[in-house]
Design a protein around this motif. Structure first.
Motif, PDB file in Angstrom:
ATOM      1  N   MET A  75       0.827  -1.214   0.000  1.00 11.11           N
ATOM      2  CA  MET A  75       0.000   0.000   0.000  1.00 11.11           C
ATOM      3  C   MET A  75       0.861   1.264   0.000  1.00 11.11           C
ATOM      4  O   MET A  75       0.508   2.264  -0.625  1.00 11.11           O
ATOM      5  N   ASN A  76       1.994   1.211   0.682  1.00  9.37           N
ATOM      6  CA  ASN A  76       2.901   2.361   0.662  1.00  9.37           C
ATOM      7  C   ASN A  76       3.506   2.567  -0.721  1.00  9.37           C
ATOM      8  O   ASN A  76       3.703   3.698  -1.164  1.00  9.37           O
ATOM      9  N   GLU A  77       3.776   1.469  -1.406  1.00  8.11           N
ATOM     10  CA  GLU A  77       4.307   1.564  -2.767  1.00  8.11           C
ATOM     11  C   GLU A  77       3.238   2.119  -3.716  1.00  8.11           C
ATOM     12  O   GLU A  77       3.528   2.936  -4.593  1.00  8.11           O
ATOM     13  N   VAL A  78       1.997   1.689  -3.513  1.00  8.21           N
ATOM     14  CA  VAL A  78       0.863   2.181  -4.311  1.00  8.21           C
ATOM     15  C   VAL A  78       0.668   3.676  -4.081  1.00  8.21           C
ATOM     16  O   VAL A  78       0.450   4.445  -5.016  1.00  8.21           O
ATOM     17  N   GLY A  79       0.739   4.086  -2.804  1.00  4.05           N
ATOM     18  CA  GLY A  79       0.576   5.492  -2.454  1.00  4.05           C
ATOM     19  C   GLY A  79      -0.868   5.851  -2.151  1.00  4.05           C
ATOM     20  O   GLY A  79      -1.603   6.358  -2.992  1.00  4.05           O
ATOM     21  N   TYR A  80      -1.286   5.544  -0.925  1.00  8.08           N
ATOM     22  CA  TYR A  80      -2.625   5.920  -0.458  1.00  8.08           C
ATOM     23  C   TYR A  80      -2.567   7.270   0.238  1.00  8.08           C
ATOM     24  O   TYR A  80      -1.548   7.631   0.832  1.00  8.08           O
ATOM     25  N   ASP A  81      -3.672   7.998   0.184  1.00  6.68           N
ATOM     26  CA  ASP A  81      -3.756   9.283   0.869  1.00  6.68           C
ATOM     27  C   ASP A  81      -4.468   9.167   2.209  1.00  6.68           C
ATOM     28  O   ASP A  81      -3.978   9.642   3.226  1.00  6.68           O
ATOM     29  N   VAL A  82      -5.647   8.547   2.200  1.00  8.31           N
ATOM     30  CA  VAL A  82      -6.433   8.416   3.428  1.00  8.31           C
ATOM     31  C   VAL A  82      -7.013   7.006   3.492  1.00  8.31           C
ATOM     32  O   VAL A  82      -7.479   6.466   2.488  1.00  8.31           O
ATOM     33  N   VAL A  83      -6.984   6.431   4.703  1.00  6.33           N
ATOM     34  CA  VAL A  83      -7.404   5.044   4.890  1.00  6.33           C
ATOM     35  C   VAL A  83      -8.286   4.958   6.138  1.00  6.33           C
ATOM     36  O   VAL A  83      -7.949   5.542   7.178  1.00  6.33           O
ATOM     37  N   ALA A  84      -9.410   4.251   6.013  1.00  8.72           N
ATOM     38  CA  ALA A  84     -10.254   3.946   7.170  1.00  8.72           C
ATOM     39  C   ALA A  84      -9.951   2.521   7.638  1.00  8.72           C
ATOM     40  O   ALA A  84      -9.432   1.709   6.877  1.00  8.72           O
ATOM     41  N   LEU A  85     -10.288   2.243   8.884  1.00  8.11           N
ATOM     42  CA  LEU A  85      -9.999   0.933   9.465  1.00  8.11           C
ATOM     43  C   LEU A  85     -11.209   0.025   9.361  1.00  8.11           C
ATOM     44  O   LEU A  85     -12.323   0.401   9.735  1.00  8.11           O
ATOM     45  N   GLY A  86     -10.982  -1.207   8.882  1.00  8.55           N
ATOM     46  CA  GLY A  86     -12.013  -2.233   8.951  1.00  8.55           C
ATOM     47  C   GLY A  86     -11.851  -3.023  10.232  1.00  8.55           C
ATOM     48  O   GLY A  86     -10.831  -2.918  10.917  1.00  8.55           O
ATOM     49  N   ASN A  87     -12.840  -3.832  10.565  1.00  7.73           N
ATOM     50  CA  ASN A  87     -12.725  -4.677  11.763  1.00  7.73           C
ATOM     51  C   ASN A  87     -11.536  -5.620  11.674  1.00  7.73           C
ATOM     52  O   ASN A  87     -10.884  -5.910  12.682  1.00  7.73           O
ATOM     53  N   HIS A  88     -11.194  -6.085  10.466  1.00  4.37           N
ATOM     54  CA  HIS A  88     -10.097  -7.057  10.349  1.00  4.37           C
ATOM     55  C   HIS A  88      -8.718  -6.442  10.544  1.00  4.37           C
ATOM     56  O   HIS A  88      -7.739  -7.178  10.690  1.00  4.37           O
ATOM     57  N   GLU A  89      -8.630  -5.112  10.548  1.00  2.39           N
ATOM     58  CA  GLU A  89      -7.343  -4.479  10.871  1.00  2.39           C
ATOM     59  C   GLU A  89      -6.944  -4.777  12.321  1.00  2.39           C
ATOM     60  O   GLU A  89      -5.787  -4.596  12.701  1.00  2.39           O
ATOM     61  N   PHE A  90      -7.900  -5.240  13.131  1.00  2.00           N
ATOM     62  CA  PHE A  90      -7.636  -5.526  14.542  1.00  2.00           C
ATOM     63  C   PHE A  90      -7.356  -7.009  14.793  1.00  2.00           C
ATOM     64  O   PHE A  90      -7.141  -7.413  15.928  1.00  2.00           O
ATOM     65  N   ASP A  91      -7.365  -7.823  13.717  1.00  3.60           N
ATOM     66  CA  ASP A  91      -7.244  -9.278  13.884  1.00  3.60           C
ATOM     67  C   ASP A  91      -5.933  -9.732  14.511  1.00  3.60           C
ATOM     68  O   ASP A  91      -5.887 -10.782  15.139  1.00  3.60           O
ATOM     69  N   TYR A  92      -4.873  -8.971  14.291  1.00  2.95           N
ATOM     70  CA  TYR A  92      -3.566  -9.397  14.807  1.00  2.95           C
ATOM     71  C   TYR A  92      -3.265  -8.768  16.169  1.00  2.95           C
ATOM     72  O   TYR A  92      -2.128  -8.791  16.629  1.00  2.95           O
ATOM     73  N   GLY A  93      -4.275  -8.209  16.800  1.00  5.19           N
ATOM     74  CA  GLY A  93      -4.104  -7.615  18.130  1.00  5.19           C
ATOM     75  C   GLY A  93      -3.849  -6.116  18.056  1.00  5.19           C
ATOM     76  O   GLY A  93      -3.512  -5.569  17.010  1.00  5.19           O
ATOM     77  N   MET A  94      -4.025  -5.472  19.194  1.00  4.11           N
ATOM     78  CA  MET A  94      -3.956  -4.011  19.245  1.00  4.11           C
ATOM     79  C   MET A  94      -2.550  -3.478  18.984  1.00  4.11           C
ATOM     80  O   MET A  94      -2.375  -2.501  18.270  1.00  4.11           O
ATOM     81  N   THR A  95      -1.547  -4.132  19.556  1.00  4.48           N
ATOM     82  CA  THR A  95      -0.165  -3.668  19.363  1.00  4.48           C
ATOM     83  C   THR A  95       0.203  -3.696  17.888  1.00  4.48           C
ATOM     84  O   THR A  95       0.771  -2.740  17.357  1.00  4.48           O
ATOM     85  N   GLN A  96      -0.167  -4.789  17.221  1.00  2.00           N
ATOM     86  CA  GLN A  96       0.152  -4.909  15.797  1.00  2.00           C
ATOM     87  C   GLN A  96      -0.669  -3.934  14.963  1.00  2.00           C
ATOM     88  O   GLN A  96      -0.165  -3.381  13.973  1.00  2.00           O
ATOM     89  N   MET A  97      -1.920  -3.700  15.367  1.00  3.09           N
ATOM     90  CA  MET A  97      -2.749  -2.726  14.641  1.00  3.09           C
ATOM     91  C   MET A  97      -2.075  -1.356  14.656  1.00  3.09           C
ATOM     92  O   MET A  97      -1.966  -0.684  13.620  1.00  3.09           O
ATOM     93  N   PHE A  98      -1.599  -0.950  15.835  1.00  2.00           N
ATOM     94  CA  PHE A  98      -0.920   0.354  15.927  1.00  2.00           C
ATOM     95  C   PHE A  98       0.401   0.351  15.159  1.00  2.00           C
ATOM     96  O   PHE A  98       0.782   1.345  14.547  1.00  2.00           O
ATOM     97  N   ARG A  99       1.086  -0.786  15.163  1.00  8.46           N
ATOM     98  CA  ARG A  99       2.342  -0.880  14.411  1.00  8.46           C
ATOM     99  C   ARG A  99       2.089  -0.730  12.907  1.00  8.46           C
ATOM    100  O   ARG A  99       2.816  -0.032  12.203  1.00  8.46           O
ATOM    101  N   LEU A 100       1.040  -1.398  12.431  1.00 16.62           N
ATOM    102  CA  LEU A 100       0.705  -1.341  11.001  1.00 16.62           C
ATOM    103  C   LEU A 100       0.284   0.066  10.584  1.00 16.62           C
ATOM    104  O   LEU A 100       0.695   0.573   9.538  1.00 16.62           O
ATOM    105  N   THR A 101      -0.566   0.694  11.393  1.00 17.85           N
ATOM    106  CA  THR A 101      -1.047   2.036  11.025  1.00 17.85           C
ATOM    107  C   THR A 101       0.084   3.059  11.118  1.00 17.85           C
ATOM    108  O   THR A 101       0.119   4.013  10.352  1.00 17.85           O
ATOM    109  N   GLU A 102       1.001   2.829  12.040  1.00 17.49           N
ATOM    110  CA  GLU A 102       2.188   3.691  12.154  1.00 17.49           C
ATOM    111  C   GLU A 102       3.059   3.569  10.899  1.00 17.49           C
ATOM    112  O   GLU A 102       3.590   4.551  10.392  1.00 17.49           O
ATOM    113  N   ALA A 103       3.149   2.334  10.381  1.00 17.60           N
ATOM    114  CA  ALA A 103       3.990   2.084   9.200  1.00 17.60           C
ATOM    115  C   ALA A 103       3.331   2.581   7.909  1.00 17.60           C
ATOM    116  O   ALA A 103       4.002   2.803   6.898  1.00 17.60           O
ATOM    117  N   LEU A 104       2.014   2.745   7.938  1.00 15.72           N
ATOM    118  CA  LEU A 104       1.284   3.189   6.752  1.00 15.72           C
ATOM    119  C   LEU A 104       1.552   4.669   6.502  1.00 15.72           C
ATOM    120  O   LEU A 104       1.416   5.487   7.401  1.00 15.72           O
TER     121      LEU A 104
END
Length: 293
Positions: A75-104
């Motif tokens: 997604m970073n290579e594609v180049g997104y501007d704004v992203v909303a969270l789906g319920n499945h963004e939380f599937d890997y736990g809260m710490t990982q969710m924050f890590r992923l959104t931080e990396a986005l």
């Protein structure tokens, strides 16, 4: 404005095109098509934005093997501007969710995900982007069913206390407050990036209820139910039409939402087979898949 008594939003001097998707669920081959379609829009207008309505990190092994990190890389290579969270963004736990959104690299928006310990929103409710003289607010909403359809421990502390919620009790009041805040901040148009779904779920908000019980939204781009919805009008609390659109799932379609120079929104869904392919992204995705599998 044209009439002294009627407030009219500014209209863009060139069309604004918002490329949107929802519920990709790791169907990563579609990203090259999204970019191909987007670059073709860029030939026609300088105002092109790329958004997602959530559920991108889960759904196939390319996502699960890296707990979503491969998907964020793409997604970073594609180049997104704004992203909303789906319920499945939380599937890997809260710490990982924050890590992923931080990396986005994109702005992550969610108006109804709340930290109950501080009463704060971990993510901004909205992001306003400017196109010449026109400001569009992108406002994020995540389904309130998330606390029940993800492992319930995700949202609790070690003592079992609920520390995060999605404002199920106050969803509509909060939504109206956030829409009004975006307008007050100068937004000419408000587009919701929603992961709510359009089906009735008892006391859980749907995109249709979000529109029917508020005023001030121009468009709701929705996800969650995997429905293909093109250019449907739903009436808001004051009887004004609001556009609702959704692209299905796994890149069956890519959405184009256009704000034309007369200040009107319309959307089209392009079947993925008809979209041109961006070669550089195709190669990038292949390399990520090889690394993953």
């Amino acid at each position: 404005g044209t009439d002294d008594n009627v407030w009219m939003p500014d209209v863009p001097e060139r069309p604004v095109v918002i490329v949107f998707e929802n519920d990709v669920h790791c169907a990563v081959d579609g990203y090259a098509k999204l970019v191909g379609l987007r670059e073709w829009q860029r030939v026609q207008t300088p105002y092109v934005t790329t958004v997602s309505c959530g559920d991108f990190v889960q759904g196939d092994v390319v996502g699960s093997v890296s707990h979503g990190e491969n998907i964020v890389e793409i997604m970073n290579e594609v180049g997104y501007d704004v992203v909303a969270l789906g319920n499945h963004e939380f599937d890997y736990g809260m710490t990982q969710m924050f890590r992923l959104t931080e990396a986005l690299d994109a702005s992550v928006v969610c108006a109804n995900f709340r930290d109950l310990r501080t009463d704060d929103l971990p993510f901004p409710a909205c992001r306003i982007l400017r196109y010449g003289d026109v400001d569009i607010a992108y406002l994020g909403f995540t389904t309130t069913t998330t606390t029940t359809n993800v492992s319930p421990l995700t949202f609790r502390d070690e003592n079992g206390n609920l520390i995060y919620d999605f404002m199920q009790e106050s969803f509509f009041e909060n939504a109206q407050r956030q829409i009004d805040a975006a307008r007050a901040e100068g937004a000419d148009y408000v587009v919701a990036l929603a992961h709510l779904g359009d089906l009735e779920r008892g006391e859980h908000a749907s995109s249709i209820n979000l529109i029917a019980r508020t005023t001030g939204l121009d468009v709701v781009l929705d996800g969650h139910d995997h429905h293909i919805i093109s250019d449907t009008l739903i009436y808001n609390r004051e009887g004004a039409p609001v556009l609702l659109a959704s692209t299905g799932t796994k890149f069956s379609h890519i959405g184009l939402l256009t704000l034309s120079t007369d200040g009107k929104f319309h959307s089209t869904l392009v079947p993925v087979g008809e979209a041109p392919k961006d070669e550089a992204i195709r190669v990038f995705v292949e390399n990520v898949k090889e690394k993953a599998l």
